[in-house]
Design an enzyme around this catalytic site. Structure first.
Site, PDB file in Angstrom:
ATOM      1  N   THR A  76      43.477  26.671  34.088  1.00 26.75           N
ATOM      2  CA  THR A  76      45.086  25.734  34.581  1.00 26.75           C
ATOM      3  C   THR A  76      43.943  24.368  34.811  1.00 26.75           C
ATOM      4  O   THR A  76      45.250  24.082  34.722  1.00 26.75           O
ATOM      5  CB  THR A  76      44.849  26.103  36.251  1.00 26.75           C
ATOM      6  OG1 THR A  76      45.512  27.616  36.348  1.00 26.75           O
ATOM      7  CG2 THR A  76      45.964  25.545  37.667  1.00 26.75           C
ATOM      8  N   ASN A 161      49.575  35.986  28.214  1.00 22.76           N
ATOM      9  CA  ASN A 161      48.568  37.292  28.748  1.00 22.76           C
ATOM     10  C   ASN A 161      49.558  38.402  28.940  1.00 22.76           C
ATOM     11  O   ASN A 161      49.157  38.858  29.604  1.00 22.76           O
ATOM     12  CB  ASN A 161      48.097  35.875  30.052  1.00 22.76           C
ATOM     13  CG  ASN A 161      48.947  35.599  30.355  1.00 22.76           C
ATOM     14  OD1 ASN A 161      50.075  35.657  30.344  1.00 22.76           O
ATOM     15  ND2 ASN A 161      49.963  35.576  31.430  1.00 22.76           N
ATOM     16  N   HIS A 211      36.607  33.020  33.043  1.00 23.41           N
ATOM     17  CA  HIS A 211      36.330  34.537  33.689  1.00 23.41           C
ATOM     18  C   HIS A 211      36.743  35.145  32.595  1.00 23.41           C
ATOM     19  O   HIS A 211      37.053  36.613  32.834  1.00 23.41           O
ATOM     20  CB  HIS A 211      36.713  34.790  35.106  1.00 23.41           C
ATOM     21  CG  HIS A 211      38.356  34.519  35.074  1.00 23.41           C
ATOM     22  ND1 HIS A 211      39.096  35.031  35.561  1.00 23.41           N
ATOM     23  CD2 HIS A 211      38.954  32.941  34.783  1.00 23.41           C
ATOM     24  CE1 HIS A 211      40.346  34.353  35.524  1.00 23.41           C
ATOM     25  NE2 HIS A 211      40.359  32.969  35.542  1.00 23.41           N
ATOM     26  N   CYS A 336      55.181  40.466  42.928  1.00 25.09           N
ATOM     27  CA  CYS A 336      56.288  39.750  44.461  1.00 25.09           C
ATOM     28  C   CYS A 336      56.380  38.784  44.116  1.00 25.09           C
ATOM     29  O   CYS A 336      54.999  38.010  44.576  1.00 25.09           O
ATOM     30  CB  CYS A 336      54.323  41.008  44.777  1.00 25.09           C
ATOM     31  SG  CYS A 336      54.937  42.788  44.877  1.00 25.09           S
TER      32      CYS A 336
HETATM   33  C1  LIG Z   1      44.323  33.203  33.102  1.00 24.37           C
HETATM   34  C2  LIG Z   1      45.077  32.108  31.981  1.00 24.37           C
HETATM   35  C3  LIG Z   1      45.415  30.904  32.670  1.00 24.37           C
HETATM   36  C4  LIG Z   1      44.875  30.420  34.505  1.00 24.37           C
HETATM   37  O1  LIG Z   1      43.178  30.642  33.964  1.00 24.37           O
HETATM   38  P1  LIG Z   1      42.664  30.139  35.724  1.00 24.37           P
HETATM   39  O2  LIG Z   1      41.129  30.176  35.223  1.00 24.37           O
HETATM   40  O3  LIG Z   1      42.653  30.723  36.984  1.00 24.37           O
HETATM   41  O4  LIG Z   1      43.086  28.769  35.528  1.00 24.37           O
HETATM   42  C5  LIG Z   1      45.825  30.311  31.552  1.00 24.37           C
HETATM   43  N1  LIG Z   1      47.228  30.607  30.875  1.00 24.37           N
HETATM   44  C6  LIG Z   1      46.288  31.768  30.609  1.00 24.37           C
HETATM   45  C7  LIG Z   1      47.254  32.116  28.687  1.00 24.37           C
HETATM   46  C8  LIG Z   1      45.839  32.681  31.015  1.00 24.37           C
HETATM   47  O5  LIG Z   1      45.984  34.366  30.850  1.00 24.37           O
END
Ligand SMILES: *Cc1c(COP(=O)(O)O)cnc(C)c1O
Length: 412
Positions: A76, A161, A211, A336
């Site tokens: 982010t 995602n 993560h 939601c």
């Molecule tokens: C998870 C995700 C994010 C956000 O990642 P954070 O670690 O929550 O900041 C941004 N872009 C995509 C495509 C994601 O899958």
């Protein structure tokens, strides 16, 4: 043999930290606790050395120079820094005016890209939101058709995602370089799963998060190209001047060391892991779509990540389906919001109708997913869908051949 419950099939939301990553991080809480910014004593030097190792590991995974790696708090922040930082640096007119420059992105990007773009629109930039094809893919041709004289930035994610589809990133990169436009990609779902070479793939700015690749939460990367072209960014967060002034703040040494280790592991293991998960995902898809009518796999059938699938089950609410399969952790295609259950904007952008969008599940496999778990999940999903459909008058009508004209099913 029944697998241990609950089963985690939501790796696109986050992953378990690999125990080898945790082990690598532990000394940073105790012995190596210095501030890497402390240049005048050995505690600082030790922390700096640990960060340098991690920087090398991260750079190696994506084909970058270690100097091109900026550590952040996650994807982010990386997206915000890339998009706002580049827009501000390459703006055609000063703040307060309109016509400051044109940005190209897509409707089904992550909110961490869309919301910064919306913010820039309020600040005098023009933004084009490309509509993906029904297959979910953004092509070079789509970007080229949207390019204008005043285009300053293109931001297109590498892999989506929610549906796992893969956009034409190297092709879009080549186009941007040809037109002297800065190119950013949110590669959060891609890096660590697929081979990445920012040089060959012609990416200028690339974001990802620890993560999502078996590293810790709260740490991420922005790759910033230093040559051909040398990309400059306006800092968003100012202070101590860390990360060459691009991202101030004491480095998250523990997180960075963990992320580095996660990248090293991914480099060695991702090919075998991808092969294994691809087979399991195919087995899941085939079992479920063979046993159930009116199902649809959303997004391009081949140009997609190996470990992720998004399936719509007609005549079933995704939320009810999740309730009926509580021992399996998955995501539904609905979000939601405070007032209502909104169908996924990603699926809607592909032209998936509200009903099918509401009836979808995102299932994402990971490093510790076993065949037993997949067999169990498939059986549970089939059982739950059948049970819910038994209660559905619409499904009865469908089976009696009554035309439910408002609903377009892709029947199998
Ligand atoms: C998870 C995700 C994010 C956000 O990642 P954070 O670690 O929550 O900041 C941004 N872009 C995509 C495509 C994601 O899958």
């Amino acid at each position: 043999m029944a697998p241990k419950l609950p089963i985690y099939l939501d790796h696109a939301a986050t992953t378990r930290t690999d125990p080898r990553v945790v082990e690598a991080m532990l000394p940073t809480f105790t012995e190596i606790f210095g501030n890497p910014g402390s240049r005048n004593h050995s505690f600082g030097w030790a922390a700096e050395a640990a960060v340098d190792t991690a920087r090398d590991q991260v750079a190696a995974l994506i084909g970058a120079d270690p100097k091109e790696i900026v550590f952040t708090s996650g994807a982010t922040e990386s997206n915000n820094l890339a998009i706002k930082g580049a827009a501000s640096m390459y703006a055609l007119k000063p703040a307060g005016e309109t016509g400051r420059g044109h940005i190209i992105t897509a409707l089904h990007e992550h909110k961490a890209v869309l919301d910064p773009c919306k913010r820039l629109q309020k600040e005098g930039f023009d933004v084009t939101y490309l509509e993906p094809g029904q297959d979910g893919i953004i092509t070079r041709q789509m970007v080229e058709a949207a390019m204008r004289e005043d285009t300053i930035l293109v931001t297109i994610m590498w892999a989506n995602n929610e549906i796992g589809t893969i956009n034409e990133i190297p092709e879009i990169g080549a186009l941007c370089h040809q037109k002297n436009v800065i190119f950013h990609t949110d590669a959060t779902q891609w890096v660590g799963k697929m081979p990445t070479d920012v040089k060959k793939d012609e990416v200028d700015l690339l974001s990802f998060s620890g993560h999502k690749l078996y590293g810790p939460k709260g740490v991420g990367v922005l790759y910033v190209r230093r040559r051909r072209p040398r990309v400059r960014l306006t800092a968003i967060q100012e202070g101590g001047g860390q990360e060459r002034g691009i991202r101030s703040g004491t480095l998250n040494v523990s997180g960075i060391v963990g992320l580095g280790k996660a990248c090293e592991l991914a480099m060695h293991e991702m090919d075998a892991e991808r092969e294994r998960l691809f087979k399991l995902r195919r087995k899941l898809e085939e079992t479920v779509t063979k046993a159930l009518t009116v199902t649809q796999i959303n997004g391009h059938p081949e140009k997609r990540l190996a470990h992720l699938t998004n399936i719509s089950f007609g005549f079933v609410e995704g939320e009810s389906l999740m309730m009926a399969t509580k021992e399996i952790a998955m995501s539904s295609g609905s979000a939601c919001t405070s007032a209502s259950l909104e169908p996924s904007y990603v699926l809607k952008s592909l032209g998936v109708g509200d009903d099918l969008a509401h009836s979808s599940l995102r299932i994402s496999l990971g490093r510790w997913t076993t065949e037993e778990e997949i067999d169990y999940a498939a059986a549970k999903i089939i059982e739950a869908v059948n049970k819910l459909r038994d209660l559905s008058p619409l499904f009865d009508m469908y089976n009696e051949g009554i035309d439910i004209s408002k609903i377009e099913w892709a029947a199998h």
